[in-house]
Design a protein around this motif. Structure first.
Motif, short mmCIF file in Angstrom:
data_model
loop_
_atom_site.label_atom_id
_atom_site.label_comp_id
_atom_site.label_asym_id
_atom_site.label_seq_id
_atom_site.Cartn_x
_atom_site.Cartn_y
_atom_site.Cartn_z
N GLN A 81 0.83 -1.06 0.12
CA GLN A 81 0.10 0.09 0.09
C GLN A 81 0.91 1.19 0.03
N LYS A 82 1.82 1.29 1.04
CA LYS A 82 2.87 2.31 1.02
C LYS A 82 3.39 2.60 -0.37
N GLU A 136 0.98 4.16 -2.68
CA GLU A 136 0.70 5.54 -2.61
C GLU A 136 2.01 6.20 -2.86
N ALA A 187 1.74 6.45 -6.65
CA ALA A 187 0.79 7.52 -7.04
C ALA A 187 1.20 8.94 -6.98
N GLU A 188 1.71 9.09 -5.83
CA GLU A 188 2.61 10.16 -5.57
C GLU A 188 3.67 10.76 -6.47
N ARG A 198 1.70 11.57 -9.80
CA ARG A 198 1.17 13.02 -9.58
C ARG A 198 2.22 14.08 -9.81
#
Length: 373
Positions: A219-220, A223, A226-227, A230
């Motif tokens: 999950q990290k 994330e 995704a970061e 972005r």
């Protein structure tokens, strides 16, 4: 005269007589004939077998024991030669043979060995020989020092009996050991099963913990990904914005430069036309001046002919004068119109007109010159 005496490092030579007693170890000396004599005392270790047969223990069980003792003359104390002990050993055994010395020491050791056996049980002797050896050493060391000797080591080699007590003790001990081994095996198996179950439980817990940590880690990572995406999108958009801005600036700069160059070209063209108009005006001025000159000459000629030819010539002169006047007026009108055009269209239009009428003006200027002589 006398004899030279040489003592090796493992030998003590005691020289006694007229000059008293001297001990030589690892050196040489001199013994005078008749009044001095030399005797050797070995300093080497003697291995003595100490046998105790039918020695009774504290409970009256008779046993046989065999031990080995390492005994030698005491020669050093704190790293220094112990002359007192060497003299004591020489006093006790200087005239005795090596066999006699060993026999005397063996009896001393065997006596102490029997004495210690009488204070212990067979079981104690059987289980802890080191403790027995230590007790023998503690009891015998003082007696040996009083003889000038020291005990280097003492070890028990064998313990036996004639009644099978030791064998029974061994069998009993074997049975105890077997029972303890079986109990230990059972306990170990139980402990092993417990350990296995605990290990499996711990493994399951660890596996669950690892799965949970792995899920959290994924999950990290998602994330973080995704970061990162972005940030990458923002960076790409920022880069595109900067590129578009640079392209727009470049296009604007290109247009500005094109307009600047276009303006310079127009200014240059206007300047060229202005210069051409100035040339045309100068040409026109020359043309008008020539016309005026021609008119003056023609007027003069008419006046001269009129004076000679009377009325006809006067009329001709009058007509020519009218012609000249009309040409002057026409020229004046032309100049005025040129001035108005110059004001209206500027320098470029004047230069353009001058260029257009320059060939005809040149022809008109040349015609009057052809009629002159």
């Amino acid at each position: 005269m006398g004899n030279v005496v040489v003592a090796s490092p493992n030998l003590a030579v005691i020289v006694s007589g007229y000059r008293g007693q001297r001990i030589l170890i690892g050196q040489c000396g001199f013994a005078i004939w008749c009044i001095e004599e030399a005797h050797n005392l070995s300093l080497e270790i003697m291995t003595i077998t100490v046998n105790s047969s039918d020695a009774e223990t504290v409970k009256g069980v008779k046993i046989n024991m065999k031990a080995f003792a390492q005994v030698k003359v005491k020669t050093r104390v704190d790293g220094k030669l112990d002359m007192a002990s060497i003299k004591l050993a020489a006093t006790n055994f200087l005239s005795a043979s090596e066999r006699e010395i060993e026999d005397s020491l063996q009896k001393t050791l065997e006596g102490h060995q029997r004495q210690i056996i009488g204070t212990l049980t067979v079981e104690e002797l059987y289980k802890d020989r080191a403790a027995f050896s230590e007790r023998v050493y503690e009891h015998v060391v003082d007696d040996l020092e009083r003889l000038g000797f020291e005990l280097a080591s003492y070890t028990v080699a064998a313990i036996s009996d004639m009644n099978g007590y030791m064998d029974s003790l061994g069998k009993t001990q074997t049975a105890i050991v077997s029972r303890e081994a079986a109990e230990g095996t059972a306990r170990n198996q139980a402990e092993a099963r417990k350990a296995l179950a605990k290990a499996n439980a711990d493994a399951d817990i660890v596996a669950a913990d690892n799965a949970e940590r792995a899920y959290i880690r994924r999950q990290k990572q998602a994330e973080a990904q995704a970061e990162a995406d972005r940030l990458l999108s923002l960076r790409q958009a920022q880069n595109r914005m900067e590129v578009n801005k640079a392209d727009a600036e470049a296009a604007s700069a290109k247009d500005i430069e094109y307009a600047r160059q276009r303006q310079a070209i127009v200014e240059a063209q206007a300047t060229q036309k202005l210069r051409e108009e100035e040339v045309m005006l100068k040409v026109k001025d020359i043309e008008l001046q020539q016309q005026v000159n021609v008119a003056k000459r023609e007027a003069e000629a008419v006046i001269i002919r009129s004076e000679a030819s009377a009325e006809r010539e006067r009329k001709i002169g009058q007509a020519q004068a009218d012609i000249i006047r009309m040409k002057g007026e026409a020229a004046n009108n032309v100049l005025q119109q040129r001035a108005e055009i110059y004001k209206e269209f500027g320098h470029d239009a004047i230069v353009q007109n001058v260029v257009e009428i320059l060939p005809s003006l040149a022809r008109e200027i040349a015609q009057p010159l052809e009629k002159t002589d």
